[in-house]
Motif scaffolding. Structure first.
Motif, PDB file in Angstrom:
ATOM      1  N   ASP A   1       3.471 -12.168 -35.418  1.00 48.89           N
ATOM      2  CA  ASP A   1       3.037 -12.900 -34.227  1.00 48.89           C
ATOM      3  C   ASP A   1       1.897 -12.225 -33.489  1.00 48.89           C
ATOM      4  OD1 ASP A   1       4.543 -10.777 -33.323  1.00 48.89           O
ATOM      5  OD2 ASP A   1       5.633 -11.915 -31.807  1.00 48.89           O
TER       6      ASP A   1
ATOM      7  N   ALA B   1      -2.290 -15.438 -36.362  1.00 43.10           N
ATOM      8  CA  ALA B   1      -1.464 -16.042 -35.315  1.00 43.10           C
ATOM      9  C   ALA B   1      -2.287 -16.299 -34.063  1.00 43.10           C
ATOM     10  CB  ALA B   1      -0.284 -15.129 -34.999  1.00 43.10           C
TER      11      ALA B   1
ATOM     12  N   GLU C   1      -2.977 -19.923 -32.217  1.00 40.21           N
ATOM     13  CA  GLU C   1      -2.621 -20.091 -30.794  1.00 40.21           C
ATOM     14  C   GLU C   1      -3.816 -20.583 -29.990  1.00 40.21           C
ATOM     15  OE1 GLU C   1      -1.753 -16.965 -27.224  1.00 40.21           O
ATOM     16  OE2 GLU C   1      -0.309 -16.906 -28.900  1.00 40.21           O
TER      17      GLU C   1
END
Length: 538
Positions: A235, A240, A244
């Protein structure tokens, strides 16, 4: 009446007058056959495969040059490297260039770039010395070169990787090559800077930086070139972050059509996919390429100057030169490459879910592509540079238009220079004079040979090296010519897809060689610079 020509475009232009939005998913150094939809039986890419099922999969799209920075320049300018001037890594895209994002933004599009750009230089290290040159980003003194626009100075320092490491909060002028919203990732593997640097620092909240080989987790491959088990969790990995930020762009309240480039630095080396992706694929289950046992460095039909680049890579396998690897190392790298690709696919699924959630999926064109490929064990070799083998020059290109054809396969030949014109025509906009590509989705799209320009590996040691390679690819044949040498390559990919038999000097292939040489010359003539317009008849 004869049936459709299998080499012609069968996709058709979408029957709508509205201006769609676009999401372009771009990967770095990914060959076409490392996707499930291109026939790979091992790597799992369900979200990308679904995009292919919803649209058109192009089998014969190639790079304009098989190198990161110049091919990205060709993608956004629609021009060959010899025309836009970005002929090799280390030459930025001119700030005077007209890009696809410039045209879309001027027409009312919201433009965004999240991830890797590489439109400007990422390294602060000056190129090898030459008689007359500036240093780093310092201006070149006037009249010491044949052109004054040498693309140096502070305005060309937006992507210097170490500058972001020192100051993660630094700002860049916007719009950036036409992109009004920019979130940069600069670097590869777990060693990425840019806007990502500040994001990572906030989430670490004072904890030590876990990036890089020195901080890697214990692993039995820790001494292997280009491989380490990153301590970055999934994450916090750059992939990632990119997903996002792409989702955040989509969630902004703005009714304008948008053009969003979601550009992943992976699966480019070093091979450091995080968490479960590191062990997702078993190296022992990876089949080696059919040409693996025919190493590039052992060939006797190539110029010594070209082979020196592979020798340099063998001497320093943690650099960026192509190098030879043994079977176990090659399988390991391919397995990690697959892990990075599946990680990207998972994050593409996250972005597509966000697109659905905001209700924009029905009017958004999806595109999947890469800047260039990788040997990935072809001829016992890893990485890129050097020969124009199909794994290095053939890239994925998927186009899913909600108003267009579904589940089609096109064998039309395309180049990186065709990307910008294809997007602009779908948006209902004129292609600027001087963009050299054409709309691949037009009903009358021509099937043209693809010209590939390459400065060769020699220029990274000597800016004046005579090391250029020119190739032409068309209907199952590739011809490559090496500057300063009588040697060359000619392959019949229809009968020799693994490029094992070089027909350049074969007496029975001389008529085909002459045909391909003429084809190369004709494409060079056709792709001349037409960007500067005549203002008077004389």
């Amino acid at each position: 009446m004869t049936g459709p020509d299998p080499n012609r475009n069968e996709t058709g232009r979408a029957a709508t007058a509205t201006r769609p939005s676009f999401i372009v998913f771009m990967t770095d150094q990914q060959r076409a056959d490392h996707l499930g939809c291109y026939g790979n039986p091992v790597v799992r890419t369900p979200h990308i495969d679904a995009i292919a099922e919803r649209g058109v999969r192009f089998e014969n799209v190639f790079t304009a040059t098989p190198i990161c920075q110049p091919n990205r320049a060709s993608l956004i300018t629609g021009q060959m490297p010899s025309v836009n001037g970005c002929r090799q890594n280390g030459i930025p895209v001119s700030l005077d260039s007209t890009t696809v994002a410039d045209v879309l933004r001027a027409a009312g599009y919201r433009t965004g770039l999240v991830g890797k750009a590489h439109f400007q230089n990422v390294s602060p290290v000056p190129a090898s010395p030459r008689a007359l040159r500036g240093r780093g980003n310092d201006p070149v003194p006037p009249y010491e070169t044949a052109r004054r626009d040498q693309r140096t100075g502070p305005e060309y320092g937006a992507e210097t990787r170490m500058a972001w490491a020192r100051d993660p909060g630094r700002q860049i002028p916007l719009p950036y090559y036409g992109f009004e919203h920019v979130r940069l990732c600069i670097g590869h593997g777990d060693q990425v800077e840019g806007h990502y640097s500040g994001w990572l620092q906030e989430r670490l909240n004072g904890a030590p930086d876990p990036r890089g080989r020195a901080q890697a987790l214990p692993d039995d491959t820790s001494e292997a070139p280009q491989i380490w088990r990153t301590a970055l969790p999934e994450d916090l990995y750059p992939t990632a972050y990119i997903a996002e930020e792409a989702c955040a762009f989509l969630q902004e309240t703005d009714e304008r059509p948008f053009f969003l480039v979601v550009s992943f630095p992976d699966p480019h080396h070093p091979f450091t996919p995080p968490g479960r992706y590191f062990d997702l694929y078993d190296p022992d289950a990876i089949a080696l390429p059919a040409s693996f046992a025919h190493p590039t460095g052992a060939r006797e039909d190539l110029p010594d100057s070209l082979l020196q680049g592979y020798a340099r890579g063998d001497a320093d396998r943690d650099a960026y030169w192509p190098f030879h690897a043994d079977a176990d190392t090659t399988r390991r790298m391919i397995a990690l490459n697959y892990g990075a690709i599946t990680m990207i696919d998972d994050r593409i699924g996250q972005v597509l879910a966000a697109l659905d959630a905001v209700g924009r999926a029905d009017d958004t064109v999806l595109c999947v592509m890469s800047d260039h490929g990788d040997y990935m064990g072809d001829h016992g070799t890893m990485l890129k540079h050097g020969l124009h083998t199909r794994g290095v020059i053939n890239v994925p290109f998927l186009w899913a238009d909600p108003q267009g054809a579904q589940g089609r396969v096109s064998r039309l030949h395309g180049s990186a220079i065709d990307f910008a014109p294809t997007v602009l025509q779908r948006a209902g906009l004129k292609i600027p004079v001087g963009m050299q590509g054409h709309d691949l989705l037009a009903d009358d799209a021509p099937d043209l040979p693809v010209l590939i320009e390459d400065p060769g590996m020699g220029v990274y040691g000597d800016p004046d090296a005579d090391s250029s390679i020119r190739s032409v690819v068309f209907r199952g044949w590739r011809l490559s010519v090496f500057e300063g040498s009588d040697l060359g390559e000619l392959y019949d990919l229809n009968t020799d897809p693994d490029e094992l038999v070089n027909l350049w000097a074969e007496p029975t292939a001389q008529s085909k060689r002459a045909e391909m040489l003429l084809m190369l010359i004709q494409r060079q003539i056709a792709l001349r610079d037409k960007a500067v317009l005549a203002t008077h008849q004389a």
